[in-house]
Scaffold this motif. Sequence first.
Motif, PDB file in Angstrom:
ATOM      1  N   PRO A  54       6.469  27.373  13.070  1.00  0.00           N
ATOM      2  CA  PRO A  54       4.971  27.730  13.783  1.00  0.00           C
ATOM      3  C   PRO A  54       3.983  26.914  12.637  1.00  0.00           C
ATOM      4  CG  PRO A  54       5.930  29.127  14.644  1.00  0.00           C
ATOM      5  CD  PRO A  54       7.360  28.615  13.182  1.00  0.00           C
ATOM      6  N   GLU A  55       4.288  27.663  11.509  1.00  0.00           N
ATOM      7  CA  GLU A  55       3.170  26.865  10.461  1.00  0.00           C
ATOM      8  C   GLU A  55       3.329  25.917   9.924  1.00  0.00           C
ATOM      9  OE1 GLU A  55       6.496  28.620   8.118  1.00  0.00           O
ATOM     10  OE2 GLU A  55       5.982  28.951   9.908  1.00  0.00           O
ATOM     11  N   LEU A  62       0.575  -1.418  -0.336  1.00  0.00           N
ATOM     12  CA  LEU A  62      -0.111  -0.060  -0.067  1.00  0.00           C
ATOM     13  C   LEU A  62       0.947   1.011  -0.019  1.00  0.00           C
ATOM     14  CD1 LEU A  62      -2.803  -0.905   2.778  1.00  0.00           C
ATOM     15  CD2 LEU A  62      -2.806  -1.127   0.073  1.00  0.00           C
ATOM     16  N   THR A  63       0.651   2.545  -0.626  1.00  0.00           N
ATOM     17  CA  THR A  63       0.909   3.461  -0.605  1.00  0.00           C
ATOM     18  C   THR A  63       0.361   4.206   0.427  1.00  0.00           C
ATOM     19  OG1 THR A  63       1.272   4.105  -3.333  1.00  0.00           O
ATOM     20  CG2 THR A  63       0.957   5.633  -1.402  1.00  0.00           C
ATOM     21  N   MET A  64       1.037   4.939   1.854  1.00  0.00           N
ATOM     22  CA  MET A  64       0.892   5.412   2.822  1.00  0.00           C
ATOM     23  C   MET A  64       1.163   6.761   3.041  1.00  0.00           C
ATOM     24  SD  MET A  64      -1.002   2.556   4.638  1.00  0.00           S
ATOM     25  CE  MET A  64      -1.247   3.252   5.864  1.00  0.00           C
ATOM     26  N   ALA A  65       0.506   8.108   3.074  1.00  0.00           N
ATOM     27  CA  ALA A  65       0.578   9.098   3.650  1.00  0.00           C
ATOM     28  C   ALA A  65       0.559   9.538   4.974  1.00  0.00           C
ATOM     29  CB  ALA A  65       0.094   9.805   2.285  1.00  0.00           C
ATOM     30  N   TRP A  66       0.920  11.222   5.162  1.00  0.00           N
ATOM     31  CA  TRP A  66       0.690  12.366   6.183  1.00  0.00           C
ATOM     32  C   TRP A  66      -0.519  13.497   5.657  1.00  0.00           C
ATOM     33  CZ3 TRP A  66       1.277  10.658  11.032  1.00  0.00           C
ATOM     34  CH2 TRP A  66       1.468   9.838  11.618  1.00  0.00           C
ATOM     35  N   PHE A  67      -0.719  13.624   6.282  1.00  0.00           N
ATOM     36  CA  PHE A  67      -1.697  15.261   6.066  1.00  0.00           C
ATOM     37  C   PHE A  67      -2.346  15.950   6.882  1.00  0.00           C
ATOM     38  CE2 PHE A  67      -3.076  12.377   2.511  1.00  0.00           C
ATOM     39  CZ  PHE A  67      -3.394  13.133   0.922  1.00  0.00           C
ATOM     40  N   ARG A  68      -2.161  17.326   6.548  1.00  0.00           N
ATOM     41  CA  ARG A  68      -2.371  17.949   7.949  1.00  0.00           C
ATOM     42  C   ARG A  68      -3.412  19.083   7.692  1.00  0.00           C
ATOM     43  NH1 ARG A  68       3.295  21.019   8.078  1.00  0.00           N
ATOM     44  NH2 ARG A  68       2.915  22.290   6.782  1.00  0.00           N
ATOM     45  N   GLN A  69      -4.047  19.582   9.244  1.00  0.00           N
ATOM     46  CA  GLN A  69      -4.873  20.188   8.284  1.00  0.00           C
ATOM     47  C   GLN A  69      -5.014  20.950   9.870  1.00  0.00           C
ATOM     48  OE1 GLN A  69      -9.209  18.847   8.993  1.00  0.00           O
ATOM     49  NE2 GLN A  69      -9.621  20.460   7.766  1.00  0.00           N
ATOM     50  N   ALA A  70      -4.620  22.508  10.003  1.00  0.00           N
ATOM     51  CA  ALA A  70      -4.611  23.316  10.381  1.00  0.00           C
ATOM     52  C   ALA A  70      -5.761  24.297  11.126  1.00  0.00           C
ATOM     53  CB  ALA A  70      -4.221  24.866   9.992  1.00  0.00           C
ATOM     54  N   PRO A  71      -5.953  24.768  12.230  1.00  0.00           N
ATOM     55  CA  PRO A  71      -7.889  25.710  11.960  1.00  0.00           C
ATOM     56  C   PRO A  71      -7.689  26.995  10.744  1.00  0.00           C
ATOM     57  CG  PRO A  71      -5.953  25.209  14.087  1.00  0.00           C
ATOM     58  CD  PRO A  71      -5.275  25.035  12.873  1.00  0.00           C
ATOM     59  N   GLY A  72      -8.973  26.072  10.611  1.00  0.00           N
ATOM     60  CA  GLY A  72      -9.533  27.579   9.103  1.00  0.00           C
ATOM     61  C   GLY A  72      -8.928  26.710   7.535  1.00  0.00           C
ATOM     62  N   LYS A  73      -8.086  25.970   7.722  1.00  0.00           N
ATOM     63  CA  LYS A  73      -7.138  25.767   6.814  1.00  0.00           C
ATOM     64  C   LYS A  73      -7.698  24.095   6.181  1.00  0.00           C
ATOM     65  CE  LYS A  73      -3.650  27.330   5.639  1.00  0.00           C
ATOM     66  NZ  LYS A  73      -2.110  26.924   5.079  1.00  0.00           N
ATOM     67  N   GLU A  74      -8.022  23.765   4.698  1.00  0.00           N
ATOM     68  CA  GLU A  74      -8.319  22.377   4.384  1.00  0.00           C
ATOM     69  C   GLU A  74      -7.372  21.279   4.513  1.00  0.00           C
ATOM     70  OE1 GLU A  74     -11.250  23.766   0.921  1.00  0.00           O
ATOM     71  OE2 GLU A  74      -9.375  22.425   0.555  1.00  0.00           O
ATOM     72  N   ARG A  75      -7.603  20.110   4.536  1.00  0.00           N
ATOM     73  CA  ARG A  75      -6.357  18.609   4.412  1.00  0.00           C
ATOM     74  C   ARG A  75      -5.672  19.121   3.624  1.00  0.00           C
ATOM     75  NH1 ARG A  75      -9.012  13.201   6.573  1.00  0.00           N
ATOM     76  NH2 ARG A  75      -9.158  14.684   8.304  1.00  0.00           N
ATOM     77  N   GLU A  76      -4.077  18.864   4.045  1.00  0.00           N
ATOM     78  CA  GLU A  76      -3.061  18.949   2.662  1.00  0.00           C
ATOM     79  C   GLU A  76      -2.333  17.865   3.218  1.00  0.00           C
ATOM     80  OE1 GLU A  76      -0.353  22.407   2.766  1.00  0.00           O
ATOM     81  OE2 GLU A  76      -0.405  22.838   5.316  1.00  0.00           O
ATOM     82  N   PHE A  77      -2.118  17.774   1.727  1.00  0.00           N
ATOM     83  CA  PHE A  77      -1.218  16.734   1.823  1.00  0.00           C
ATOM     84  C   PHE A  77       0.420  17.196   2.433  1.00  0.00           C
ATOM     85  CE2 PHE A  77       2.882  15.209  -0.898  1.00  0.00           C
ATOM     86  CZ  PHE A  77       2.832  13.918  -0.318  1.00  0.00           C
ATOM     87  N   VAL A  78       1.331  15.720   3.252  1.00  0.00           N
ATOM     88  CA  VAL A  78       2.974  16.107   3.900  1.00  0.00           C
ATOM     89  C   VAL A  78       3.217  15.356   2.769  1.00  0.00           C
ATOM     90  CG1 VAL A  78       4.030  16.703   5.530  1.00  0.00           C
ATOM     91  CG2 VAL A  78       1.479  17.523   5.868  1.00  0.00           C
ATOM     92  N   VAL A 131      -3.280  18.979  13.130  1.00  0.00           N
ATOM     93  CA  VAL A 131      -3.534  18.349  13.032  1.00  0.00           C
ATOM     94  C   VAL A 131      -2.650  17.005  12.016  1.00  0.00           C
ATOM     95  CG1 VAL A 131      -5.281  16.274  13.651  1.00  0.00           C
ATOM     96  CG2 VAL A 131      -5.672  18.593  14.783  1.00  0.00           C
ATOM     97  N   TYR A 132      -2.693  16.170  12.467  1.00  0.00           N
ATOM     98  CA  TYR A 132      -1.548  15.327  11.400  1.00  0.00           C
ATOM     99  C   TYR A 132      -2.080  14.039  11.282  1.00  0.00           C
ATOM    100  CZ  TYR A 132       2.399  18.494  10.662  1.00  0.00           C
ATOM    101  OH  TYR A 132       3.055  19.417  10.346  1.00  0.00           O
ATOM    102  N   PHE A 133      -2.841  13.689  10.071  1.00  0.00           N
ATOM    103  CA  PHE A 133      -3.618  12.424  10.093  1.00  0.00           C
ATOM    104  C   PHE A 133      -2.571  11.294   8.961  1.00  0.00           C
ATOM    105  CE2 PHE A 133      -6.539  15.768  10.618  1.00  0.00           C
ATOM    106  CZ  PHE A 133      -7.410  15.127  11.441  1.00  0.00           C
ATOM    107  N   CYS A 134      -2.727   9.863   8.895  1.00  0.00           N
ATOM    108  CA  CYS A 134      -2.171   9.028   8.423  1.00  0.00           C
ATOM    109  C   CYS A 134      -3.470   8.484   7.215  1.00  0.00           C
ATOM    110  CB  CYS A 134      -1.971   7.630   9.543  1.00  0.00           C
ATOM    111  SG  CYS A 134      -1.544   6.395   8.637  1.00  0.00           S
ATOM    112  N   GLY A 135      -3.423   8.388   6.341  1.00  0.00           N
ATOM    113  CA  GLY A 135      -4.256   7.356   5.126  1.00  0.00           C
ATOM    114  C   GLY A 135      -3.287   6.353   4.867  1.00  0.00           C
ATOM    115  N   GLN A 136      -4.433   5.323   3.870  1.00  0.00           N
ATOM    116  CA  GLN A 136      -4.485   4.500   3.516  1.00  0.00           C
ATOM    117  C   GLN A 136      -4.371   4.652   2.175  1.00  0.00           C
ATOM    118  OE1 GLN A 136      -6.200   0.761   5.156  1.00  0.00           O
ATOM    119  NE2 GLN A 136      -6.056   0.218   2.934  1.00  0.00           N
ATOM    120  N   GLY A 137      -3.653   4.758   1.099  1.00  0.00           N
ATOM    121  CA  GLY A 137      -4.195   4.993  -0.047  1.00  0.00           C
ATOM    122  C   GLY A 137      -5.122   3.965  -1.157  1.00  0.00           C
TER     123      GLY A 137
END
Length: 126
Positions: free
Chosen positions: A88-89, A32-48, A93-99
């Motif tokens: 600081p940027e 599987l491809t695995m990835a980390w994303f993050r989401q800050a307050p007021g922003k959409e989830r973005e790829f890391v 919240v950091y999320f892990c996802g399964q491809g």
Amino acid sequence: QAQLVESGGGWVQPGGSLRLSCVASGVDIRPLTMAWFRQAPGKEREFVAGTSKSGGIPYYADRVQGRFAVSRDNARNIVYLQMNNLKPEDTAVYFCGQGNPGFNIRPQKDYEFHNWGQGTQVTVSS
């Protein structure tokens, strides 16, 4: 069913380091491809960062290139995100996802992943 659990977040001063872990249960991450994303307050989830199913080759968002390193321990079913020189940027919240199934070896869209964990909070401040 497959479950992903993130851990390792916390508070750190700018320039500090953290290592996040994503522990997978009920699924073998080796194909599987695995990835980390993050989401800050007021922003959409973005790829890391991601680790390709094709040999675990890492790839990164420009904002973290050179500072973060993603790796995997297939024997233990764990994906890591080593974060160095945190800014600081990076606070989010950091999320892990399964491809999702497919032949794209470098997916970077949130809809290309599923089985998201609960996330772990990373706060970078003085």
